[in-house]
Write an enzyme that holds these catalytic residues in place. Structure first.
Site, PDB file in Angstrom:
ATOM      1  N   ASN A   8       0.855  -1.185   0.000  1.00  0.00           N
ATOM      2  CA  ASN A   8       0.000   0.000   0.000  1.00  0.00           C
ATOM      3  C   ASN A   8       0.897   1.243   0.000  1.00  0.00           C
ATOM      4  O   ASN A   8       1.711   1.428   0.914  1.00  0.00           O
ATOM      5  CB  ASN A   8      -0.888  -0.044   1.257  1.00  0.00           C
ATOM      6  N   ASP A  10      -0.107   4.499  -0.081  1.00  0.00           N
ATOM      7  CA  ASP A  10      -0.803   5.740   0.299  1.00  0.00           C
ATOM      8  C   ASP A  10       0.132   6.781   0.907  1.00  0.00           C
ATOM      9  O   ASP A  10       0.017   7.981   0.633  1.00  0.00           O
ATOM     10  CB  ASP A  10      -1.885   5.456   1.354  1.00  0.00           C
ATOM     11  N   HIS A  11       1.038   6.305   1.774  1.00  0.00           N
ATOM     12  CA  HIS A  11       1.802   7.299   2.538  1.00  0.00           C
ATOM     13  C   HIS A  11       2.972   7.890   1.771  1.00  0.00           C
ATOM     14  O   HIS A  11       3.594   8.838   2.238  1.00  0.00           O
ATOM     15  CB  HIS A  11       2.182   6.737   3.906  1.00  0.00           C
ATOM     16  N   ARG A  19       3.469  18.921   0.854  1.00  0.00           N
ATOM     17  CA  ARG A  19       3.932  20.152   0.221  1.00  0.00           C
ATOM     18  C   ARG A  19       3.127  20.504  -1.025  1.00  0.00           C
ATOM     19  O   ARG A  19       3.412  21.495  -1.685  1.00  0.00           O
ATOM     20  CB  ARG A  19       5.412  20.007  -0.169  1.00  0.00           C
ATOM     21  N   HIS A  44      -5.655   3.719  -1.423  1.00  0.00           N
ATOM     22  CA  HIS A  44      -6.982   4.043  -0.870  1.00  0.00           C
ATOM     23  C   HIS A  44      -7.368   5.421  -1.416  1.00  0.00           C
ATOM     24  O   HIS A  44      -6.738   6.425  -1.086  1.00  0.00           O
ATOM     25  CB  HIS A  44      -6.879   4.070   0.657  1.00  0.00           C
ATOM     26  N   ARG A  46      -9.416   8.045  -0.839  1.00  0.00           N
ATOM     27  CA  ARG A  46     -10.313   8.530   0.224  1.00  0.00           C
ATOM     28  C   ARG A  46     -11.188   9.660  -0.292  1.00  0.00           C
ATOM     29  O   ARG A  46     -10.801  10.389  -1.207  1.00  0.00           O
ATOM     30  CB  ARG A  46      -9.491   9.031   1.417  1.00  0.00           C
ATOM     31  N   ARG A  50      -6.977  12.931   0.797  1.00  0.00           N
ATOM     32  CA  ARG A  50      -5.862  13.448   1.600  1.00  0.00           C
ATOM     33  C   ARG A  50      -4.510  12.921   1.137  1.00  0.00           C
ATOM     34  O   ARG A  50      -3.488  13.508   1.420  1.00  0.00           O
ATOM     35  CB  ARG A  50      -6.070  13.147   3.078  1.00  0.00           C
ATOM     36  N   HIS A  51      -4.499  11.770   0.457  1.00  0.00           N
ATOM     37  CA  HIS A  51      -3.207  11.299  -0.065  1.00  0.00           C
ATOM     38  C   HIS A  51      -3.320  10.932  -1.554  1.00  0.00           C
ATOM     39  O   HIS A  51      -2.895  11.695  -2.412  1.00  0.00           O
ATOM     40  CB  HIS A  51      -2.562  10.203   0.795  1.00  0.00           C
ATOM     41  N   GLU A  71      -8.778   0.638  -2.525  1.00  0.00           N
ATOM     42  CA  GLU A  71      -9.697   0.664  -1.381  1.00  0.00           C
ATOM     43  C   GLU A  71     -10.576   1.890  -1.504  1.00  0.00           C
ATOM     44  O   GLU A  71     -10.084   2.975  -1.869  1.00  0.00           O
ATOM     45  CB  GLU A  71      -8.914   0.786  -0.070  1.00  0.00           C
ATOM     46  N   THR A 101      -6.658   6.616  10.160  1.00  0.00           N
ATOM     47  CA  THR A 101      -6.580   5.478   9.240  1.00  0.00           C
ATOM     48  C   THR A 101      -7.866   4.669   9.412  1.00  0.00           C
ATOM     49  O   THR A 101      -8.663   4.966  10.303  1.00  0.00           O
ATOM     50  CB  THR A 101      -5.325   4.625   9.522  1.00  0.00           C
ATOM     51  N   THR A 102      -8.072   3.673   8.544  1.00  0.00           N
ATOM     52  CA  THR A 102      -9.312   2.887   8.602  1.00  0.00           C
ATOM     53  C   THR A 102      -9.506   2.311  10.011  1.00  0.00           C
ATOM     54  O   THR A 102      -8.602   1.689  10.558  1.00  0.00           O
ATOM     55  CB  THR A 102      -9.235   1.736   7.576  1.00  0.00           C
ATOM     56  N   GLU A 152     -10.858  -9.301   3.204  1.00  0.00           N
ATOM     57  CA  GLU A 152      -9.578  -8.923   3.798  1.00  0.00           C
ATOM     58  C   GLU A 152      -9.818  -8.825   5.293  1.00  0.00           C
ATOM     59  O   GLU A 152     -10.611  -7.991   5.754  1.00  0.00           O
ATOM     60  CB  GLU A 152      -9.079  -7.585   3.233  1.00  0.00           C
ATOM     61  N   HIS A 192      -3.589  -4.583   7.964  1.00  0.00           N
ATOM     62  CA  HIS A 192      -3.742  -3.394   8.811  1.00  0.00           C
ATOM     63  C   HIS A 192      -2.810  -3.465  10.014  1.00  0.00           C
ATOM     64  O   HIS A 192      -2.906  -4.371  10.836  1.00  0.00           O
ATOM     65  CB  HIS A 192      -5.181  -3.166   9.298  1.00  0.00           C
ATOM     66  N   GLY A 193      -1.899  -2.523  10.034  1.00  0.00           N
ATOM     67  CA  GLY A 193      -0.992  -2.400  11.172  1.00  0.00           C
ATOM     68  C   GLY A 193       0.114  -3.434  11.226  1.00  0.00           C
ATOM     69  O   GLY A 193       0.827  -3.534  12.229  1.00  0.00           O
ATOM     70  N   GLY A 214       1.158  -1.343   4.338  1.00  0.00           N
ATOM     71  CA  GLY A 214       1.514  -0.015   3.846  1.00  0.00           C
ATOM     72  C   GLY A 214       2.426   0.761   4.761  1.00  0.00           C
ATOM     73  O   GLY A 214       3.625   0.916   4.498  1.00  0.00           O
ATOM     74  N   HIS A 215       1.874   1.237   5.873  1.00  0.00           N
ATOM     75  CA  HIS A 215       2.586   2.215   6.696  1.00  0.00           C
ATOM     76  C   HIS A 215       3.978   1.744   7.107  1.00  0.00           C
ATOM     77  O   HIS A 215       4.946   2.491   7.011  1.00  0.00           O
ATOM     78  CB  HIS A 215       1.738   2.533   7.940  1.00  0.00           C
TER      79      HIS A 215
HETATM   80  N1  PXP Z   1      -5.945  -2.938   4.462  1.00  0.00           N
HETATM   81  C1  PXP Z   1      -6.859  -1.941   4.540  1.00  0.00           C
HETATM   82  C2  PXP Z   1      -8.268  -2.253   4.195  1.00  0.00           C
HETATM   83  C3  PXP Z   1      -6.492  -0.628   4.901  1.00  0.00           C
HETATM   84  O1  PXP Z   1      -7.415   0.337   4.969  1.00  0.00           O
HETATM   85  C4  PXP Z   1      -5.133  -0.364   5.160  1.00  0.00           C
HETATM   86  C5  PXP Z   1      -4.700   1.025   5.501  1.00  0.00           C
HETATM   87  O2  PXP Z   1      -4.926   1.867   4.431  1.00  0.00           O
HETATM   88  C6  PXP Z   1      -4.223  -1.429   5.056  1.00  0.00           C
HETATM   89  C7  PXP Z   1      -4.655  -2.709   4.729  1.00  0.00           C
HETATM   90  C8  PXP Z   1      -2.761  -1.241   5.304  1.00  0.00           C
HETATM   91  O3  PXP Z   1      -2.577  -0.901   6.642  1.00  0.00           O
HETATM   92  P1  PXP Z   1      -1.162  -0.382   7.110  1.00  0.00           P
HETATM   93  O4  PXP Z   1      -0.894   0.905   6.393  1.00  0.00           O
HETATM   94  O5  PXP Z   1      -1.347  -0.195   8.588  1.00  0.00           O
HETATM   95  O6  PXP Z   1      -0.170  -1.439   6.761  1.00  0.00           O
END
Ligand code: PXP
Length: 241
Positions: A8, A10-11, A19, A44, A46, A50-51, A71, A101-102, A152, A192-193, A214-215
């Site tokens: 992922n 996104d970040h 910026r 994602h 959104r 935002r990203h 997403e 975050t979600t 998921e 997630h996480g 992702g993060h």
């Molecule tokens: N799966 C879903 C559905 C999410 O919303 C996210 C965060 O955008 C992730 C996975 C990835 O989570 P993380 O960025 O904490 O790894």
């Protein structure tokens, strides 16, 4: 076989949007993740943009050789924005503007009538649908009833356990949900996480075929580079022979 890794990005876009300019370019990160061996890219889109922006979807769709998973919220505006880009998969997530975050999985039981129409609409556009769900039997059963292609499993509660806490209960919920979902004919993903420290036991759950992370990868990439961060995660999710 080890689970596939969906990265992922996104970040990377969060950093760019800080910026409002052109750098860092999420597509560049996606290509590095692809060359490092990931099996898919997730973004994602959104509602508050935002990203990730709509143009990122267009560029990713044009250049990627691996599948793109988008997403989004199950709203008419999100469908209208996502469907024209024809990602391989749309993952439906709950979304609120205030969250960082979600937060938690979708309530597929409560939203069943609405989700049925959304899943049908994606299917008519040849887009597979995955539902982001907490590892709760009723939610999984509903995903099968709604004929989603995949679930998921939300690993957020497991990932957020305080340092030193016993993870066995949360892991057993994920294991049971994965088994249920697979028996019901759903493809099983999770995320997630997750990070290098906590991903191992989740990656060992045999029914889980893909992890979306992702993060922690983007955070690590800032320090060691994108390809190395992806390679480290691939090593961490490799199942023991
Ligand atoms: N799966 C879903 C559905 C999410 O919303 C996210 C965060 O955008 C992730 C996975 C990835 O989570 P993380 O960025 O904490 O790894």
């Amino acid at each position: 076989m080890s689970p596939r890794l969906g990265v992922n990005i996104d970040h990377v876009a969060t950093l760019r949007q800080a910026r409002g300019g052109r750098e860092p370019e999420p597509v560049a990160a996606a290509l590095l993740a692809q060359s490092a061996g990931c099996s898919g890219i997730t973004v994602h889109l959104r509602m508050d943009r935002r990203h990730i922006q709509d143009k990122d979807l267009r560029l990713l769709r044009e250049v990627l050789a691996v599948p793109l998973n988008v997403e989004c919220a199950a709203t008419p505006e999100a469908l209208e924005a996502v469907i024209p880009f024809k990602p391989h998969t749309a993952t439906l997530v709950p979304e609120s503007r205030e969250e960082l975050t979600t937060q938690g999985g979708l309530d597929a039981v409560f939203l069943q009538a609405h989700l049925k129409g959304v899943i049908r609409e994606f299917r008519q556009s040849d887009i597979k649908t995955s539902l982001f769900l907490d590892p709760v039997p009723d939610q999984i059963k509903m995903a099968a009833k709604l004929e989603a292609d995949a679930v998921e499993l939300n690993t957020g509660t497991y990932s957020d356990l305080p340092l030193g806490a016993d993870p066995s209960y949360e892991l057993s919920r994920l294991r049971d949900a994965a088994r249920w979902a697979s028996k019901l004919g759903l493809r099983v993903l999770a995320g997630h996480g997750l990070n290098l420290r906590n991903v191992g036991p989740v990656a060992e759950i045999p029914e889980i075929e893909e992890l979306n992370i992702g993060h922690s990868i983007v955070g690590r990439a800032v320090l060691v580079g994108f390809e190395r961060a992806v390679q480290e995660m691939l090593t961490a999710i490799a199942r023991k022979p």
